[in-house]
Motif scaffolding. Structure first.
Motif, PDB file in Angstrom:
ATOM      1  N   SER A  91       0.846  -1.198   0.000  1.00 41.57           N
ATOM      2  CA  SER A  91       0.000   0.000   0.000  1.00 41.57           C
ATOM      3  C   SER A  91       0.877   1.241   0.000  1.00 41.57           C
ATOM      4  CB  SER A  91      -0.917   0.031   1.228  1.00 41.57           C
ATOM      5  OG  SER A  91      -0.209   0.393   2.397  1.00 41.57           O
ATOM      6  N   ASP A  93       0.445   4.003   1.828  1.00 39.05           N
ATOM      7  CA  ASP A  93       0.719   4.479   3.181  1.00 39.05           C
ATOM      8  C   ASP A  93       1.848   3.697   3.838  1.00 39.05           C
ATOM      9  OD1 ASP A  93      -1.171   6.413   2.928  1.00 39.05           O
ATOM     10  OD2 ASP A  93      -2.598   5.573   4.364  1.00 39.05           O
ATOM     11  N   ARG A 100       2.590  10.351   2.200  1.00 35.04           N
ATOM     12  CA  ARG A 100       2.160  10.082   0.830  1.00 35.04           C
ATOM     13  C   ARG A 100       2.863  10.951  -0.199  1.00 35.04           C
ATOM     14  NH1 ARG A 100      -4.366   9.887   2.186  1.00 35.04           N
ATOM     15  NH2 ARG A 100      -4.308   7.943   3.398  1.00 35.04           N
ATOM     16  N   TYR A 106       1.439   9.825  -6.145  1.00 33.75           N
ATOM     17  CA  TYR A 106       0.446  10.482  -5.298  1.00 33.75           C
ATOM     18  C   TYR A 106       0.412  11.986  -5.565  1.00 33.75           C
ATOM     19  CZ  TYR A 106      -1.892  12.464  -1.296  1.00 33.75           C
ATOM     20  OH  TYR A 106      -2.752  13.193  -0.505  1.00 33.75           O
ATOM     21  N   ASP A 117      -5.050   6.597   0.125  1.00 31.38           N
ATOM     22  CA  ASP A 117      -4.252   5.372   0.146  1.00 31.38           C
ATOM     23  C   ASP A 117      -4.579   4.497  -1.062  1.00 31.38           C
ATOM     24  OD1 ASP A 117      -2.389   3.587   1.052  1.00 31.38           O
ATOM     25  OD2 ASP A 117      -3.653   2.701   2.607  1.00 31.38           O
ATOM     26  N   GLY A 143      -6.644   4.521   5.712  1.00 33.89           N
ATOM     27  CA  GLY A 143      -5.868   3.631   4.853  1.00 33.89           C
ATOM     28  C   GLY A 143      -6.277   2.180   5.017  1.00 33.89           C
TER      29      GLY A 143
END
Length: 341
Positions: A91, A93, A100, A106, A117, A143
């Motif tokens: 992921s 996060d 991020r 992002y 997320d 998240g």
């Protein structure tokens, strides 16, 4: 929860085509792992380039930016990296430890779209990656949790196996004949992956690309754009809706990128079809040379292994293909390459 997961795993074995499988499984998955937007794609297990893809809004409008990030920029959780990792699920996060903005993907794409997320997974079975998926949360949402990671890890191998079967199984009898299999199409793209020109043959070939791969009638299929965005030159093998295998080749032509679409040659399909049967790398090397007509002595000389090791690999290959001889193995492979049952 267990019933829903079992339902997902059952549908992965249901014989759906790649687009239907990706769409349906994502719909079911989001009942156990909520997400505001999702992306899924099948990949060439040899090159890891996309062979078909579907992207929900608002992701579809940013396809070119996502492809540039995936194949042309350094960032976290690249699909190719996840495909080789011990844990194929990651992921945003976790990769950025909550910062991020450390991710260009992002900063430049997701934040402007109001996304937070992102959970990515490489769909691996038999040591080969056959697809990828990505779930997005809104910026205001929490998240992804450890429990949600575990759920995606559980269904990923089943979905990978379903995609592998869908990509390599003989086409249904109702499959269309598709465009002229002897035509070669050419597409010219500029550095921003915009179409400069396209031959009539290429236009006909594009009608055979998997449903859903074309995000808009005016745009090229995502698989073509991904091939052009990836390392050039490259080749990606795509199973058409007609059941034929197509090859997409890219080449640099000055400031432009040339994309050639044509029927895939048997030599280009061997690794993909062998991978579909769960062969190890060593078994794949042996089987590929057997298909080309190499004798045991030639295998020993080229691979620098003993005759006994050759026989051990061949026995394993025969078992996985359900055949008893080299001749039967070649016959099965030729049938797969021609797209016939």
């Amino acid at each position: 929860m267990e019933r829903r997961l079992a339902d997902i795993e059952r549908r992965c074995r249901g014989g759906l085509d790649t687009i239907a499988l990706g769409t349906e499984i994502l719909d079911r998955l989001r009942r156990v792992v909520p997400a505001e937007a999702a992306f899924s794609a099948t990949v060439d297990p040899v090159t890891l380039l996309f062979t078909s893809a579907t992207a929900e809004d608002p992701l579809g409008a940013a396809t070119a930016q996502f492809l540039d990030n995936e194949f042309g920029r350094a960032d976290v959780n690249k699909f190719a990296g996840l495909a080789q990792a011990a844990d194929p699920v990651g992921s945003l996060d976790r990769a950025t430890e909550g910062n991020r903005a450390d991710s260009a993907r992002y900063r430049e794409i997701m934040a402007p779209l109001g996304l937070g997320d992102e959970l990515r997974a490489a769909l691996v079975t038999g040591h080969r990656c056959w697809g990828v998926l990505c779930l997005h949360r809104e910026a205001s949402s929490p998240g992804f949790t450890d429990t949600e990671f575990a759920l995606v890890r559980r269904i990923a191998p089943a979905l990978a196996a379903g995609l592998r079967t869908a990509m390599t199984a003989p086409p249904p009898s109702k499959a269309t004949t598709g465009p002229d299999p002897h035509g070669v199409g050419l597409i010219l793209l500029d550095s921003a992956l915009r179409t400069v020109s396209m031959s009539p043959e290429a236009e006909r070939w594009l009608t055979d690309f998997p449903d859903g791969d074309r995000q808009d009638a005016a745009l090229l299929p995502v698989s073509v754009l991904a091939a052009a965005a990836g390392p050039v030159p490259s080749t990606v093998r795509i199973r058409g809706r007609s059941g034929r295998w197509l090859a997409v080749h890219t080449v640099r032509l000055g400031p432009q990128i040339g994309v050639v679409v044509e029927p895939a040659r048997p030599s280009e399909l061997g690794a993909v079809l062998l991978s579909a049967h769960g062969l190890t790398d060593a078994q794949t090397r042996v089987a590929a040379l057997v298909i080309r007509g190499h004798s045991t002595r030639q295998l020993v000389d080229e691979l620098h292994i003993s005759a006994n090791t050759v026989q051990e690999h061949l026995t394993a290959v025969f078992d996985k293909f359900g055949v008893r001889s080299r001749r039967e193995l070649v016959a099965v492979m030729l049938a797969d390459m021609s797209g016939s049952a």
